[in-house]
Scaffold this motif. Structure first.
Motif, short mmCIF file in Angstrom:
data_model
loop_
_atom_site.label_atom_id
_atom_site.label_comp_id
_atom_site.label_asym_id
_atom_site.label_seq_id
_atom_site.Cartn_x
_atom_site.Cartn_y
_atom_site.Cartn_z
N ARG A 110 0.84 -1.20 0.00
CA ARG A 110 0.00 0.00 0.00
C ARG A 110 0.87 1.26 0.00
N SER A 115 -2.97 2.45 -2.98
CA SER A 115 -4.04 1.48 -2.70
C SER A 115 -5.08 1.38 -3.79
N LEU A 210 -9.30 -11.91 -14.11
CA LEU A 210 -10.74 -12.12 -13.98
C LEU A 210 -11.30 -11.34 -12.81
N SER A 212 -9.93 -8.57 -9.31
CA SER A 212 -9.30 -7.27 -9.23
C SER A 212 -8.06 -7.36 -8.35
N ASP A 216 -5.50 -5.49 -0.29
CA ASP A 216 -6.13 -6.40 0.68
C ASP A 216 -6.90 -7.54 0.01
N LEU B 49 -7.32 6.34 4.16
CA LEU B 49 -6.11 6.21 3.35
C LEU B 49 -5.59 4.78 3.42
N THR B 50 -6.19 3.99 4.32
CA THR B 50 -5.85 2.57 4.40
C THR B 50 -7.15 1.78 4.53
N GLY B 51 -7.07 0.46 4.33
CA GLY B 51 -8.26 -0.38 4.44
C GLY B 51 -9.00 -0.50 3.12
N THR B 52 -10.14 -1.22 3.16
CA THR B 52 -10.85 -1.60 1.93
C THR B 52 -11.20 -0.44 1.02
N ALA B 54 -10.06 2.53 0.86
CA ALA B 54 -8.97 3.46 0.53
C ALA B 54 -8.80 3.56 -0.98
N ILE B 55 -9.12 2.45 -1.67
CA ILE B 55 -9.05 2.40 -3.13
C ILE B 55 -9.66 3.66 -3.73
N GLU B 58 -8.87 7.58 -1.27
CA GLU B 58 -7.61 8.28 -1.48
C GLU B 58 -7.81 9.43 -2.48
N ASN B 182 -24.55 -6.43 -1.16
CA ASN B 182 -25.53 -6.65 -0.10
C ASN B 182 -25.40 -5.65 1.04
N PRO B 211 -22.37 -10.69 -1.66
CA PRO B 211 -21.64 -10.16 -0.50
C PRO B 211 -20.66 -9.06 -0.93
N HIS B 214 -17.37 -9.50 -3.13
CA HIS B 214 -17.54 -10.75 -3.87
C HIS B 214 -16.86 -10.66 -5.23
N SER B 215 -16.21 -11.75 -5.67
CA SER B 215 -15.50 -11.64 -6.94
C SER B 215 -15.74 -12.83 -7.86
N ASP B 239 -14.40 -3.39 -5.61
CA ASP B 239 -13.68 -4.28 -6.52
C ASP B 239 -14.62 -5.29 -7.18
N VAL B 242 -15.35 -4.44 -10.77
CA VAL B 242 -14.29 -4.84 -11.70
C VAL B 242 -14.44 -6.30 -12.08
N ALA B 243 -14.64 -7.17 -11.06
CA ALA B 243 -14.77 -8.60 -11.33
C ALA B 243 -15.99 -8.88 -12.20
N ALA B 272 -9.41 0.33 -13.52
CA ALA B 272 -8.97 -0.93 -12.92
C ALA B 272 -9.43 -2.14 -13.72
#
Lengths: 289, 416
Positions: A110, A115, A210, A212, A216, B49-52, B54-55, B58, B182, B211, B214-215, B239, B242-243, B272
């Motif tokens: 990160r 990130s 497929l 991302s 994390d 700025l950190t964690g899920t 943050a993508i 930021e 969800n 969820p 989920h990807s 994310d 993207v998936a 992305a």
């Protein structure tokens, strides 16, 4: 009927991705008894390596698979050599150490590359879909299926048909006796851990087009991988394969009939119930003690 | 009971801490004066700025700081510099609440700019309401909130869907497949979408939630294949977007026959997933990076110059940018001695400016923002092409899906 076949093929595809991600964990857990919580981060490192090779060196995903394996394996080797090998026979401390290593790797990525989500290109040759039993399936998913079976085959050969594999199996049975026959357990352990880490890296690189790529991303994969290994039974490679495909079909099927939220809950519940009655997992290699 | 040295020390320390936190309120009669002390106006910037998340957060942090730097470079607000105090709430609602309290009570910020997710906004809300401070929330969200302590500068469901859903029905057909992550945002958006579809005689072939994070969408794609909708209406976030796009593309589905219509896919997600996976799908939002206006050209150029040529601007970062300017306008209206959060709130009512997306205005009734809905199609070069621009800006109606309720200056009013 078409729908049924379509769903079976989907399950196989989900299963092959699970197998890909779980294989490295299975080797490390099964042979060294190390619960490697940094496994997800090795997966993440592999995905980032794919991104770096693609963005900065212009290498396609397929061309960079071998270097990615080597890079992540080298990471694994360093971590085994300078962290885990110092914690021999202290399983609890080892869990904590791998967890810490995982967090450090996540934050390091990160801080160094930021990130935001990263983009890894789908190999152009595999970006179409193809016909499998009259069902249209993404060529890349078929490719992943083939690769995961091939990697399983390679791993099986390595464990059962090479000198390193034989030494490893000897150490698993009895470390001190193996050592007294002149086997360098430290070296074999380091190699095994590096191999497992390298497999995780490959998995991350292969799934990245497929899904991302983010710092994390590993968290989800490590949970999936543990479910596969626990259900399949520790120390059983074949069990890992079987349980990956069982979980793939199960979660794909329930997700089709219900939805993914329900599928996740039911699959987890099924594993908990199963472990209650069969703590050793579905398939256990009987080892003479 | 004898007092040991240890307890004595501990008690003295506690007393000291209490005095440190408590005294200024007692002794300084007009504590609010501190809001503009020494030619500085302190504001909080609260994006992860950190964690899920943050993508995306930021980029919100960056857009806010850019606006603050621009304002300061141009002489500040009536000679006072804006001093941003940046905190990292680490994508965790509890940390959001803790950091918000620190910014409001500890640092005495006169306003805080922050939050991306609804969960984090709900977590800080009690802090701002109890301290009567002001929170500036830039994200499009599900509506159904009516706080006197939040300025909402993102779109609410009516601003994203009123144009979009009829357009989709007309162009592609009446069968909709609703898919979302969800949690509350997708569910509320889908509620509103179903209402609109009902009026238009549309049909919902499936409503499904995956969820968060989920990807694996292969089963979803099988269901889409078997139900054959005309439109896949997506409120999947993060994310997962993207998936979903990449797996849709890999499965060989065709956006010309069965496009995804999204409320959440911005330039950020497109970068992305890669242009080839995004191409052909639609998004409805008030702002796109390609929008042609002198204000937007200036914004995009400044953003790239400050943060890197490969960076993109999107519909949430644009709101971050213009809301900081709205803050400036509100503060300019006030005498320095009147600078308090409630006064800023009252001053910002009805304030308007030419934002990158067009002219925006804060609706005095509900503190949401008049915006310009747009419908755009993603291109393989990673940018959008704007197909429809609203002829008129659209009033924010945060309770659009709930005809009995409306948000007014007195708060939430229920008509029986």
């Amino acid at each position: 009927m078409d729908q049924f076949i379509e769903q079976i093929v989907t399950g196989l595809s989900i299963g092959s991705i699970l197998l890909l991600v779980a294989l490295g964990l299975s080797i490390i857990y099964g042979s060294m008894g190390i619960i490697n919580l940094a496994h997800g981060e090795f997966v993440m490192l592999g995905a980032y390596a794919a991104w770096v090779f693609h963005t900065y060196l212009g290498l396609g995903l397929l061309a960079s698979l071998v270097p990615i394996f080597l890079v992540v394996a080298a990471f694994g080797w360093v971590i085994e050599r300078y962290v885990l090998s110092l914690l021999n026979n202290r399983p609890l401390d080892t869990i904590l150490a791998t967890w810490g290593v995982g967090i450090m790797l996540q934050q390091a990525v990160r801080l160094s590359v930021g990130s935001e989500l990263r983009y890894v290109q789908l190999p152009p040759a595999l970006s179409d879909s193809m016909d499998v039993f009259g069902i249209s399936v993404s060529s890349y998913r078929v490719f992943l299926f083939v690769v995961s079976i091939a990697l399983f085959g390679a791993t099986w050969l390595l464990m059962n048909r090479t000198p390193v594999g034989m030494k490893l199996r000897a150490i698993i049975q009895d470390r001190s006796v193996a050592a007294s026959f002149g086997i360098n357990a430290k070296r074999v352990y380091a190699l095994t851990f590096a191999y497992g880490a390298g497999l995780a890296g490959l998995a991350g690189a292969l799934v990245s087009p497929l899904k991302s790529v983010s710092p994390d991303m590993g968290t989800g994969y490590v949970v999936d991988a543990f479910m596969v290994v626990v259900l399949g039974g520790v120390q059983s490679l074949a069990g890992t394969v079987a349980s990956a495909f069982i979980l793939g079909e199960l979660s794909g099927g329930i997700a089709f009939l219900q939805n993914d939220t329900v599928a996740k809950a039911i699959v987890l519940l099924a594993i908990v119930v199963l472990i209650r009655f069969r703590p050793e997992g579905l398939f256990t290699a009987r080892v003479r003690a | 009971m004898s007092i040991s040295r240890r307890t004595l020390l501990r008690n003295t320390a506690a007393l000291g801490a209490f005095a440190g936190a408590g005294l200024p309120h007692i002794w300084i009669k007009n504590a609010d004066l501190a809001y503009a002390a020494g030619g500085e106006i302190k504001v909080g910037v609260l994006f992860s700025l950190t964690g899920t998340t943050a993508i995306i957060e930021e980029s919100l942090n960056k857009a806010t700081l850019l606006a603050i730097e621009e304002i300061n470079a141009a002489g500040g607000i009536k000679g006072s510099k804006i001093v941003p105090i940046v905190e990292d709430p680490a994508s965790d609602p509890a940390t959001f609440s803790e950091k918000a309290r620190k910014l409001v009570v500890g640092d005495k910020c006169v306003s805080v700019f922050g939050s991306y997710t609804s969960a984090s906004r709900k977590a800080v809300l009690p802090v701002f309401e109890r301290q009567n401070n002001l929170y500036w929330y830039p994200t499009l969200y599900e509506g159904r909130e009516c706080s006197k302590n939040v300025i909402y500068t993102g779109a609410v469901p009516n601003q994203q869907q009123d144009e979009f859903v009829p357009w989709l029905v007309k162009k592609f057909g009446k069968k909709f497949y609703l898919i979302g992550s969800n949690y509350i945002y997708p569910k509320e958006e889908n509620n509103y979408c179903k209402k609109l579809l009902e009026k238009l005689g549309g049909e919902v072939v499936a409503e499904e939630y995956v969820p968060l994070g989920h990807s694996e969408f292969s089963s979803v794609i099988n269901k889409i294949r078997s139900t054959q909708p005309n439109v896949i209406f997506s409120t999947v976030v993060g994310d997962s977007v993207v998936a979903l796009h990449r797996q849709y593309k890999a499965a060989g589905l065709d956006p010309e026959k069965m496009p995804m219509a999204s409320l959440t896919t911005s330039e950020n997600e497109v970068a992305a997933m890669g242009g080839e996976a995004a191409a052909g799908h639609f998004t409805s939002a008030p702002y796109f990076m390609v929008h042609k206006s002198p204000e937007n050209e200036k914004f995009v150029e400044a953003y790239k110059k400050r943060w890197g040529a490969d960076k993109v601007t999107h519909f949430v970062s644009e709101a971050c940018y213009f809301q900081t300017y709205l803050f400036k306008q509100a503060v300019e209206k006030l005498a320095t001695s009147d600078l308090t959060p409630p006064n800023i709130r009252d001053a910002v009512k009805g304030q308007s400016m030419i934002a990158p997306q067009g002219k925006v205005q804060i609706e005095p009734e509900n503190l949401h923002t008049w915006l310009w809905p747009k419908i755009a199609q993603a291109k393989s070069n990673g940018q959008f092409e704007i197909l429809v621009e609203a002829k008129d800006w659209l009033k924010p109606v945060p309770y659009a899906a709930y005809p009995g309720q409306s948000c007014t200056e007195k708060g939430l009013v229920e008509k029986s």
